[in-house]
Design a protein around this motif. Structure first.
Motif, PDB file in Angstrom:
ATOM      1  N   PRO A  25      31.970   3.115  54.811  1.00 59.10           N
ATOM      2  CA  PRO A  25      31.410   4.253  55.534  1.00 59.10           C
ATOM      3  C   PRO A  25      32.082   5.543  55.080  1.00 59.10           C
ATOM      4  CG  PRO A  25      32.691   2.834  57.009  1.00 59.10           C
ATOM      5  CD  PRO A  25      32.676   2.189  55.657  1.00 59.10           C
ATOM      6  N   ALA A  26      31.306   6.607  55.074  1.00 55.61           N
ATOM      7  CA  ALA A  26      31.851   7.901  54.662  1.00 55.61           C
ATOM      8  C   ALA A  26      32.930   8.333  55.643  1.00 55.61           C
ATOM      9  CB  ALA A  26      30.741   8.944  54.634  1.00 55.61           C
ATOM     10  N   PRO A  27      34.000   8.940  55.123  1.00 55.76           N
ATOM     11  CA  PRO A  27      35.037   9.430  56.038  1.00 55.76           C
ATOM     12  C   PRO A  27      34.446  10.484  56.964  1.00 55.76           C
ATOM     13  CG  PRO A  27      35.504  10.077  53.767  1.00 55.76           C
ATOM     14  CD  PRO A  27      34.266   9.247  53.758  1.00 55.76           C
ATOM     15  N   ARG A  28      34.945  10.549  58.178  1.00 55.66           N
ATOM     16  CA  ARG A  28      34.405  11.484  59.155  1.00 55.66           C
ATOM     17  C   ARG A  28      35.505  12.365  59.717  1.00 55.66           C
ATOM     18  NH1 ARG A  28      29.131  10.090  61.252  1.00 55.66           N
ATOM     19  NH2 ARG A  28      28.440   8.240  60.197  1.00 55.66           N
ATOM     20  N   GLY A  29      35.083  13.502  60.220  1.00 51.51           N
ATOM     21  CA  GLY A  29      36.004  14.397  60.893  1.00 51.51           C
ATOM     22  C   GLY A  29      36.241  15.673  60.106  1.00 51.51           C
ATOM     23  N   VAL A  30      36.762  16.646  60.805  1.00 51.37           N
ATOM     24  CA  VAL A  30      37.003  17.965  60.221  1.00 51.37           C
ATOM     25  C   VAL A  30      37.930  17.880  59.018  1.00 51.37           C
ATOM     26  CG1 VAL A  30      37.970  20.242  60.698  1.00 51.37           C
ATOM     27  CG2 VAL A  30      36.550  19.126  62.398  1.00 51.37           C
ATOM     28  N   GLY A  31      38.909  17.000  59.072  1.00 50.59           N
ATOM     29  CA  GLY A  31      39.878  16.886  57.980  1.00 50.59           C
ATOM     30  C   GLY A  31      39.292  16.389  56.677  1.00 50.59           C
ATOM     31  N   THR A  32      38.079  15.851  56.717  1.00 54.18           N
ATOM     32  CA  THR A  32      37.452  15.324  55.500  1.00 54.18           C
ATOM     33  C   THR A  32      36.568  16.346  54.795  1.00 54.18           C
ATOM     34  OG1 THR A  32      35.520  14.464  56.677  1.00 54.18           O
ATOM     35  CG2 THR A  32      37.425  12.999  56.483  1.00 54.18           C
ATOM     36  N   LEU A  33      36.419  17.526  55.374  1.00 53.09           N
ATOM     37  CA  LEU A  33      35.557  18.546  54.779  1.00 53.09           C
ATOM     38  C   LEU A  33      36.185  19.126  53.510  1.00 53.09           C
ATOM     39  CD1 LEU A  33      34.591  20.459  58.036  1.00 53.09           C
ATOM     40  CD2 LEU A  33      33.105  18.946  56.700  1.00 53.09           C
ATOM     41  N   THR A  34      35.340  19.345  52.508  1.00 54.81           N
ATOM     42  CA  THR A  34      35.799  19.977  51.272  1.00 54.81           C
ATOM     43  C   THR A  34      35.871  21.490  51.471  1.00 54.81           C
ATOM     44  OG1 THR A  34      33.578  20.311  50.374  1.00 54.81           O
ATOM     45  CG2 THR A  34      34.647  18.181  49.901  1.00 54.81           C
ATOM     46  N   GLU A  35      36.504  22.164  50.547  1.00 57.49           N
ATOM     47  CA  GLU A  35      36.584  23.622  50.627  1.00 57.49           C
ATOM     48  C   GLU A  35      35.189  24.237  50.562  1.00 57.49           C
ATOM     49  OE1 GLU A  35      37.876  27.251  51.383  1.00 57.49           O
ATOM     50  OE2 GLU A  35      39.075  25.434  51.541  1.00 57.49           O
ATOM     51  N   SER A  36      34.309  23.690  49.735  1.00 57.51           N
ATOM     52  CA  SER A  36      32.925  24.197  49.654  1.00 57.51           C
ATOM     53  C   SER A  36      32.219  24.052  50.990  1.00 57.51           C
ATOM     54  CB  SER A  36      32.145  23.449  48.578  1.00 57.51           C
ATOM     55  OG  SER A  36      32.680  23.694  47.312  1.00 57.51           O
ATOM     56  N   GLU A  37      32.403  22.917  51.646  1.00 58.59           N
ATOM     57  CA  GLU A  37      31.774  22.697  52.944  1.00 58.59           C
ATOM     58  C   GLU A  37      32.337  23.664  53.981  1.00 58.59           C
ATOM     59  OE1 GLU A  37      30.876  17.946  52.157  1.00 58.59           O
ATOM     60  OE2 GLU A  37      32.696  18.545  53.218  1.00 58.59           O
ATOM     61  N   ARG A  38      33.623  23.935  53.915  1.00 57.84           N
ATOM     62  CA  ARG A  38      34.247  24.879  54.847  1.00 57.84           C
ATOM     63  C   ARG A  38      33.690  26.295  54.651  1.00 57.84           C
ATOM     64  NH1 ARG A  38      39.287  22.799  57.003  1.00 57.84           N
ATOM     65  NH2 ARG A  38      39.580  20.709  56.186  1.00 57.84           N
ATOM     66  N   LYS A  39      33.457  26.678  53.392  1.00 55.66           N
ATOM     67  CA  LYS A  39      32.863  27.993  53.118  1.00 55.66           C
ATOM     68  C   LYS A  39      31.481  28.087  53.729  1.00 55.66           C
ATOM     69  CE  LYS A  39      35.191  28.870  48.727  1.00 55.66           C
ATOM     70  NZ  LYS A  39      35.008  28.962  47.270  1.00 55.66           N
ATOM     71  N   LEU A  40      30.697  27.027  53.588  1.00 56.20           N
ATOM     72  CA  LEU A  40      29.356  27.015  54.151  1.00 56.20           C
ATOM     73  C   LEU A  40      29.394  27.162  55.661  1.00 56.20           C
ATOM     74  CD1 LEU A  40      28.324  26.086  51.338  1.00 56.20           C
ATOM     75  CD2 LEU A  40      26.803  24.576  52.567  1.00 56.20           C
ATOM     76  N   ILE A  41      30.321  26.479  56.299  1.00 56.64           N
ATOM     77  CA  ILE A  41      30.415  26.552  57.759  1.00 56.64           C
ATOM     78  C   ILE A  41      30.654  27.990  58.201  1.00 56.64           C
ATOM     79  CG2 ILE A  41      31.803  25.896  59.768  1.00 56.64           C
ATOM     80  CD1 ILE A  41      32.164  23.140  58.373  1.00 56.64           C
ATOM     81  N   ARG A  42      31.559  28.687  57.522  1.00 57.09           N
ATOM     82  CA  ARG A  42      31.827  30.089  57.885  1.00 57.09           C
ATOM     83  C   ARG A  42      30.557  30.927  57.777  1.00 57.09           C
ATOM     84  NH1 ARG A  42      36.046  29.784  53.982  1.00 57.09           N
ATOM     85  NH2 ARG A  42      37.495  28.285  54.866  1.00 57.09           N
ATOM     86  N   LEU A  43      29.770  30.671  56.745  1.00 52.63           N
ATOM     87  CA  LEU A  43      28.542  31.441  56.544  1.00 52.63           C
ATOM     88  C   LEU A  43      27.475  31.078  57.576  1.00 52.63           C
ATOM     89  CD1 LEU A  43      28.489  31.402  52.639  1.00 52.63           C
ATOM     90  CD2 LEU A  43      29.179  33.275  54.155  1.00 52.63           C
ATOM     91  N   VAL A  44      27.413  29.819  57.977  1.00 49.81           N
ATOM     92  CA  VAL A  44      26.487  29.400  59.041  1.00 49.81           C
ATOM     93  C   VAL A  44      26.871  30.088  60.343  1.00 49.81           C
ATOM     94  CG1 VAL A  44      25.743  27.453  60.492  1.00 49.81           C
ATOM     95  CG2 VAL A  44      25.847  27.183  58.007  1.00 49.81           C
ATOM     96  N   VAL A  45      28.155  30.118  60.640  1.00 53.13           N
ATOM     97  CA  VAL A  45      28.635  30.781  61.858  1.00 53.13           C
ATOM     98  C   VAL A  45      28.278  32.269  61.825  1.00 53.13           C
ATOM     99  CG1 VAL A  45      30.712  31.451  63.153  1.00 53.13           C
ATOM    100  CG2 VAL A  45      30.460  29.113  62.304  1.00 53.13           C
ATOM    101  N   ASP A  46      28.285  32.858  60.636  1.00 48.77           N
ATOM    102  CA  ASP A  46      27.908  34.273  60.497  1.00 48.77           C
ATOM    103  C   ASP A  46      26.406  34.481  60.638  1.00 48.77           C
ATOM    104  OD1 ASP A  46      30.519  35.069  60.126  1.00 48.77           O
ATOM    105  OD2 ASP A  46      30.378  35.165  57.939  1.00 48.77           O
TER     106      ASP A  46
END
Length: 98
Positions: A25-46
């Protein structure tokens, strides 16, 4: 080997089915997010759309969609609203989703 008269071999009922490939199973949780995914999250929040995110990051919309699917899976969520709520609760805007 069994043939069907035309010289082609085929597997008869005497053969066991091939074993299924097992996947972890794919790893889950905030700690498994890549830097690219984290950048996307910031932009979604914006409030940016996937198209606007793609334009901002010089990526294709398909790449953004794929990252979003991975984010949703890793965080076990289904909507951008859930993503935004989770990101704000965890301080994603200021801290990069840690």
């Amino acid at each position: 080997m069994i043939t069907n008269g035309s010289g082609r071999a085929f597997a008869g009922s005497v053969c066991a089915p091939a074993p299924r490939a097992t996947t972890r199973p794919a790893p889950r949780g905030v700690g498994t997010l890549t830097e690219s995914e984290r950048k996307l999250i910031r932009l979604v929040v914006d409030g940016l759309t996937n198209r606007a995110i793609a334009d901002r990051l010089y990526a294709s919309v398909r790449t953004v969609n794929t990252h979003m699917k991975h984010i949703f899976t890793k965080l076990d969520i289904n909507t951008r609203v859930e993503l935004t709520r989770l990101a704000i609760e965890r301080g994603a805007v200021a801290n990069g989703v840690d």
